[in-house]
Structure formats: C-alpha cells, structure tokens
Design a protein around this motif. Structure first.
Motif, PDB file in Angstrom:
ATOM      1  N   PHE A 115      28.436 -14.854  10.345  1.00 35.82           N
ATOM      2  CA  PHE A 115      28.104 -16.175   9.838  1.00 35.82           C
ATOM      3  C   PHE A 115      29.334 -16.787   9.160  1.00 35.82           C
ATOM      4  N   SER A 164      19.578  -9.673  14.124  1.00 35.94           N
ATOM      5  CA  SER A 164      20.741  -9.856  13.262  1.00 35.94           C
ATOM      6  C   SER A 164      20.846 -11.294  12.768  1.00 35.94           C
ATOM      7  N   TYR A 186      30.064 -19.777   6.244  1.00 38.46           N
ATOM      8  CA  TYR A 186      29.505 -20.680   5.243  1.00 38.46           C
ATOM      9  C   TYR A 186      30.617 -21.513   4.636  1.00 38.46           C
ATOM     10  N   PHE A 244      25.406 -23.243   5.385  1.00 41.19           N
ATOM     11  CA  PHE A 244      25.506 -22.515   6.640  1.00 41.19           C
ATOM     12  C   PHE A 244      26.165 -23.400   7.702  1.00 41.19           C
ATOM     13  N   GLY A 246      25.308  -9.599  12.922  1.00 40.12           N
ATOM     14  CA  GLY A 246      25.489 -11.035  13.065  1.00 40.12           C
ATOM     15  C   GLY A 246      26.624 -11.496  12.173  1.00 40.12           C
ATOM     16  N   TYR A 273      26.609 -19.313  13.510  1.00 40.88           N
ATOM     17  CA  TYR A 273      26.217 -17.913  13.633  1.00 40.88           C
ATOM     18  C   TYR A 273      26.626 -17.372  15.014  1.00 40.88           C
ATOM     19  N   GLU A 310      19.293 -16.363   8.813  1.00 38.90           N
ATOM     20  CA  GLU A 310      19.932 -17.363   7.984  1.00 38.90           C
ATOM     21  C   GLU A 310      19.348 -17.310   6.591  1.00 38.90           C
TER      22      GLU A 310
END
Lengths: 115, 115
Positions: free
Chosen positions: A35, B100, A37, A47, A33, A50, B103
C-alpha cells in the motif's frame, strides 16, 4: 521478519513532471499486499494505491501507478503530472496475510513539488 | 474524509500521568488498530481490536492498553507516561479480511506531548 525500506528521505519535483518514490520490502510470506499512503501536514493518512502479491498487472489509480517488481521486492510509486497539492509525506506499507492485520510502514519520503 | 474521528486533537501531559485517547470508527467496520508515529518516523503498530477483543499486538509494553465498544468507538490508554511516548497516535478502522487487501481508514490523529 517483515520490513519496509524507503531510502529517500526527501524528494523534489517540478510541477507537471513525474516522480518515482522508492520502496523495497522484505517478507518470506507469499501472500501480502503493498500500500501507499499520503500524509499531509494535517496528519491524516490517505490511501493512494494497493498491489497484491499475486496481481499480475501493476496497479494504477488516476495519476498514481505502482511499479511492482516482485523478484526485486520493490514497489515504487510513480506520480505523474505532479501538482502542488502532492507535497506531503508518502509512506509505503505492507500487510502480510499470515501475520494478522497489522501494517508495516516505512520511514516515509517527503515530497516537495516546486512551482 | 475517511469517516474516522479522533479526540482530542492535541494533548499535553506530564511524565507519570495516564492518558486516554478516543477514536470513532466508520459504521460497519469491525476492527480498529492503533499506531504510534514518532516525529520523522513511520507509524508503528500498537495493537488491533476485533469484536471488542485484542487481535494482535506490536512491540509495546502492557501500559499501553485498549478498549473497543459495540458503538464503533474505541480507546487507547497509556499509563505511567514517559517522555518517549510523545508522538502522533493514529487509529485506523477496517473490516477483518482474509485476503491481503485490507484497506484501513485512518483518523487525523492525536498529538500527545509528554513533558
């Protein structure tokens, strides 16, 4: 080995314009995954968005969208209609399913929005 | 607001001393991760605790240790402080996930200065 690369130490954007922050990643695992931020000067990591490795569509969250190009191993963040409050550090991070729960972070991009 | 708090906000120690940093996770979260963020760098994973046991560790020496308590609080202990330990220490809580998508909710961090 897992790695995140952010090649833009600093970026400037005019208020109300769009900006793209680059992120490339490296992993041999098929399940991961990605992400993004935001880290203001206060230090807290916020956050934003995603993208899973098996997701067919690019993720979007309000003014944030993620341009996911799997073959190029890139996951660029696009911020539309920039606001002064968007000025902050932005970090791209990756979680690889088979390496536990740790996040691998890039070195970040400092974004400054100019009025 | 992520619901994750850390204390103290700032801390100054001298080389060789020991320090304890504290984190209070969100209710219901069963993992807590600690990250070290040196100035101008992205966060580096120190370790994660899951149900009060260490569940993964980054490339940090044993003088970095932790505890997780049933009441959603946790500690990061660093012994024999070195100048290079000066950094922002972030804790992040979450729920152990098999996908995956995982958070992590970050606290505001503790800024440690070692003189």
């Amino acid at each position: 080995a897992q790695k995140i690369t952010q090649t833009q130490p600093g970026m400037f954007v005019q208020e109300k314009e769009a900006v793209t922050l680059d992120c490339t990643y490296d992993t041999s695992d098929p399940s991961y995954g990605l992400f993004w931020y935001k880290q203001p000067s206060s230090g807290e990591m916020i956050f934003l968005i995603y993208q899973g490795s098996y997701d067919q569509q690019n993720a979007t969250e309000g003014r944030y969208s993620l341009n996911f190009q799997k073959a190029r191993k890139s996951a660029n963040l696009v911020i539309s209609a920039s606001q002064l409050g968007d000025s902050a550090m932005y970090f791209c991070a990756m979680r690889v399913l088979n390496t536990g729960n740790q996040f691998y972070f890039g070195t970040g991009t400092s974004l400054t929005v100019i009025p | 607001e992520t619901g994750v708090t850390q204390s103290p906000t700032h801390l100054i120690k001298t080389r060789g001393q020991q320090v304890t940093l504290r984190c209070s996770s969100q209710s219901g979260h069963n993992t807590v991760s600690w990250y070290q963020q040196a100035l101008g760098q992205g966060p580096q994973f120190i370790f994660q605790y899951y149900r009060e046991e260490e569940n993964g560790r980054g490339n940090f020496p044993p003088r970095f240790s932790g505890l997780q308590f049933p009441n959603y609080s946790s500690e990061l202990n660093v012994n024999a402080l070195e100048l290079d330990d000066s950094a922002l220490y972030l804790c992040a809580s979450g729920i152990l996930a098999k996908s995956s998508y995982n958070e992590q909710f970050f606290g505001p961090g503790t800024r440690l200065t070692v003189l």
